[in-house]
Design an enzyme around this catalytic site. Structure first.
Site, PDB file in Angstrom:
ATOM      1  N   TYR A 131       0.651  -1.037   0.357  1.00 27.92           N
ATOM      2  CA  TYR A 131      -0.131   0.267  -0.384  1.00 27.92           C
ATOM      3  C   TYR A 131       0.653   1.437  -0.168  1.00 27.92           C
ATOM      4  O   TYR A 131       1.850   1.738   0.694  1.00 27.92           O
ATOM      5  CB  TYR A 131      -1.487  -0.007   1.440  1.00 27.92           C
ATOM      6  CG  TYR A 131      -1.817   1.464   1.417  1.00 27.92           C
ATOM      7  CD1 TYR A 131      -2.621   1.626   0.652  1.00 27.92           C
ATOM      8  CD2 TYR A 131      -1.270   2.178   2.258  1.00 27.92           C
ATOM      9  CE1 TYR A 131      -3.741   2.129   0.186  1.00 27.92           C
ATOM     10  CE2 TYR A 131      -2.181   3.048   2.590  1.00 27.92           C
ATOM     11  CZ  TYR A 131      -3.546   3.228   1.003  1.00 27.92           C
ATOM     12  OH  TYR A 131      -4.269   4.644   1.514  1.00 27.92           O
ATOM     13  N   LYS A 181       4.055   9.276   8.696  1.00 26.81           N
ATOM     14  CA  LYS A 181       3.993   7.869  10.793  1.00 26.81           C
ATOM     15  C   LYS A 181       4.494   8.800  11.419  1.00 26.81           C
ATOM     16  O   LYS A 181       4.822   9.601  12.201  1.00 26.81           O
ATOM     17  CB  LYS A 181       4.199   6.695   9.974  1.00 26.81           C
ATOM     18  CG  LYS A 181       2.825   6.749   9.305  1.00 26.81           C
ATOM     19  CD  LYS A 181       1.908   4.907   8.949  1.00 26.81           C
ATOM     20  CE  LYS A 181       0.634   4.696   8.022  1.00 26.81           C
ATOM     21  NZ  LYS A 181       1.144   3.891   6.945  1.00 26.81           N
ATOM     22  N   ASP A 235       9.301   2.891  -0.646  1.00 29.15           N
ATOM     23  CA  ASP A 235       8.029   3.451   0.378  1.00 29.15           C
ATOM     24  C   ASP A 235       8.472   3.540   1.917  1.00 29.15           C
ATOM     25  O   ASP A 235       7.800   1.970   2.370  1.00 29.15           O
ATOM     26  CB  ASP A 235       6.259   2.848  -0.231  1.00 29.15           C
ATOM     27  CG  ASP A 235       5.309   3.735   0.812  1.00 29.15           C
ATOM     28  OD1 ASP A 235       6.349   4.115   1.967  1.00 29.15           O
ATOM     29  OD2 ASP A 235       4.306   3.648   0.225  1.00 29.15           O
TER      30      ASP A 235
HETATM   31  C1  LIG Z   1       0.110   4.352   5.693  1.00 26.39           C
HETATM   32  C2  LIG Z   1       1.179   3.851   4.255  1.00 26.39           C
HETATM   33  C3  LIG Z   1       0.916   4.789   3.731  1.00 26.39           C
HETATM   34  C4  LIG Z   1       0.176   5.971   3.372  1.00 26.39           C
HETATM   35  O1  LIG Z   1      -0.025   7.090   4.403  1.00 26.39           O
HETATM   36  P1  LIG Z   1      -1.166   8.178   4.838  1.00 26.39           P
HETATM   37  O2  LIG Z   1      -0.475   9.247   5.596  1.00 26.39           O
HETATM   38  O3  LIG Z   1      -2.537   6.765   5.357  1.00 26.39           O
HETATM   39  O4  LIG Z   1      -1.147   8.709   3.723  1.00 26.39           O
HETATM   40  C5  LIG Z   1       1.852   4.808   2.420  1.00 26.39           C
HETATM   41  N1  LIG Z   1       2.503   3.966   2.048  1.00 26.39           N
HETATM   42  C6  LIG Z   1       2.398   3.421   3.455  1.00 26.39           C
HETATM   43  C7  LIG Z   1       3.575   2.239   3.045  1.00 26.39           C
HETATM   44  C8  LIG Z   1       2.100   2.974   4.784  1.00 26.39           C
HETATM   45  O5  LIG Z   1       2.383   2.430   5.587  1.00 26.39           O
END
Ligand SMILES: *Cc1c(COP(=O)(O)O)cnc(C)c1O
Length: 432
Positions: free
Chosen positions: A145, A268, A240
């Protein structure tokens, strides 16, 4: 445990006002046959619902709360900066300070741009990869994701996986057509794709440790293969690290596995619980971003002083000697406790951790991909979730999510959790 009366009332009201009653799909507990808890407050490792029930929290706001909730140093930093004003739409010392900390922490970064969410970070990194290479195709991996930008909502993890939808209405076929998704950990499949289409691929984006299909660690050689072949074909490799950054190690997964991507995404933890994202990489790539270069990306609230202050204060705590070792030890304690509890109950599970990211699958065979994860016993997970919640343990309401430990979790919290799991799994074992 008191009945969730207030939570239920709030939820009923919310359902009329907010789609599904929640502002992010993962917060709904539909797939585990429960209603969401509305939260009143949290402190350390404990989260308190609207009915004053207390839970040991393993969601940690889905990753950011690595210090636990309401950490005094973070609170103090936010309060101090708050007195100066909440937003200026102009540069401040704080964003330079956080940028400096992030660039020093993460091996592959020379420059970084602050945004407001992980979604924005990944979306902007993809635009930059396309802008730099002048190519359109993007490769991702099933069950990973990367936020909800159109290009990346193909075979995605997290809430998309929980809802069991392959993509999303509203993403034009012509846009999804630029995204190729491959099984995670499939080095051979990736090699074949690069052989056939390598010179048309702008970027390859990956969760270096997958945490949005449950926890799936990279198989030996997988990340290395991505690095070698993207370099060979002139494609941009994007890690990511929105979840893994400052989580699996201070320098993220790229420090842990010693692989340097071209671009990295964060979110995060770097916001310390406030809305922040960031993307960064080598100077010659980042120089393409406006106003230094032509690739446009902007944000009214980007670099928000409160968010920067929370991030700086958080990172300062993470720099303390032995921080990650201690967290790792506690994670290992929880993982082995859960594994033992499951073994005693005769329930096949896969429990694993990378640093303080944990995964629990009700599955007999090791899980290396989203395909594998989908074969696990979701009904069992749902029963487990409800049992744990009733016992005062708050975990993500989906098997396709990771669990997070924080520095505020003590051995006593962990042992209480394991004792709860013994009971819940024991009942599950008898029922089957
Ligand atoms: C949480 C997450 C996102 C999205 O971040 P948001 O702040 O919710 O938009 C993207 N990539 C990874 C790997 C994530 O865990």
């Amino acid at each position: 445990m008191k009945a969730a009366t207030k939570s239920r009332q709030l939820y009923q009201h919310a359902l009329k006002l907010i789609p599904g009653g929640v502002n992010s799909p993962v917060r709904a507990c539909k797939s585990v046959g429960a209603d969401p808890l509305f939260i009143q407050k949290a402190e350390g490792a404990v989260i308190v619902d609207a009915d004053a029930n207390r839970y040991i929290d393993y969601i940690g706001s889905w990753g950011p709360m690595i210090l636990g909730h309401n950490h005094p140093a973070v609170l103090k930093a936010i309060t101090r900066v708050l007195a100066r004003g909440t937003s200026f739409g102009a540069p401040t010392d704080l964003e330079v300070e956080l940028a400096d900390m992030v660039v020093r922490a993460v091996p592959a970064l020379d420059m970084v741009r602050m945004v407001n969410s992980g979604t924005e970070a990944a979306m902007s990194a993809i635009r930059l990869a396309r802008g730099v290479t002048r190519r359109d195709l993007v490769v991702k991996f099933d069950g990973c994701y990367h936020g909800h930008a159109d290009t990346l909502l193909v075979a995605a993890g997290s809430g998309v996986a929980t809802l069991g939808i392959p993509g999303s209405p509203g993403v034009p076929r012509s846009i999804a057509g630029h995204t190729l998704s491959l099984p995670y950990n499939d080095s051979a499949g990736f090699e074949k794709l690069m052989r056939e289409k390598g010179d048309r691929i702008a970027g390859v984006i990956v969760e270096p440790v997958a945490g949005n299909m449950g926890l799936v660690a990279p198989a030996p050689g997988f990340l290395e293969t991505l690095r070698t072949l993207t370099a060979k074909h002139g494609a941009i490799l994007i890690f990511d690290e929105v979840m893994t950054g400052f989580r699996v190690a201070y320098g993220g997964a790229q420090a842990l596995y010693r692989i340097a991507p071209d671009l990295s995404c964060f979110g995060k933890i770097i916001g310390g619980g406030l809305p922040v994202g960031a993307y960064g990489g080598r100077q010659e790539i980042m120089a393409h971003i406006a106003p230094q270069g032509p690739v446009y990306q902007a944000g009214t609230l980007s670099g928000n002083p409160l968010a920067m202050a929370a991030g700086i204060a958080t990172l300062k705590q993470l720099q303390k000697k032995g921080f990650y070792q201690k967290l790792e030890k506690k994670s290992a304690r929880l993982v082995s406790g859960l594994a033992q509890a499951a073994a005693q109950a005769g329930i096949p599970v896969q429990v694993d951790h990378v640093g303080s990211m944990l995964g629990l699958f009700f599955c007999a065979a090791p899980v290396r991909s989203f395909e594998d994860a989908k074969t696990c016993d979701l009904k069992r997970f749902a029963t487990f979730y409800r049992g744990m919640r009733a016992a005062g343990v708050y975990i993500a309401p989906s098997q396709f999510e990771a669990l997070f430990l924080s520095a505020a979790h003590t051995n006593a919290h962990i042992d209480t959790t394991v004792a709860a799991a013994e009971k819940v799994l024991g009942r599950l074992g008898q029922a089957s």
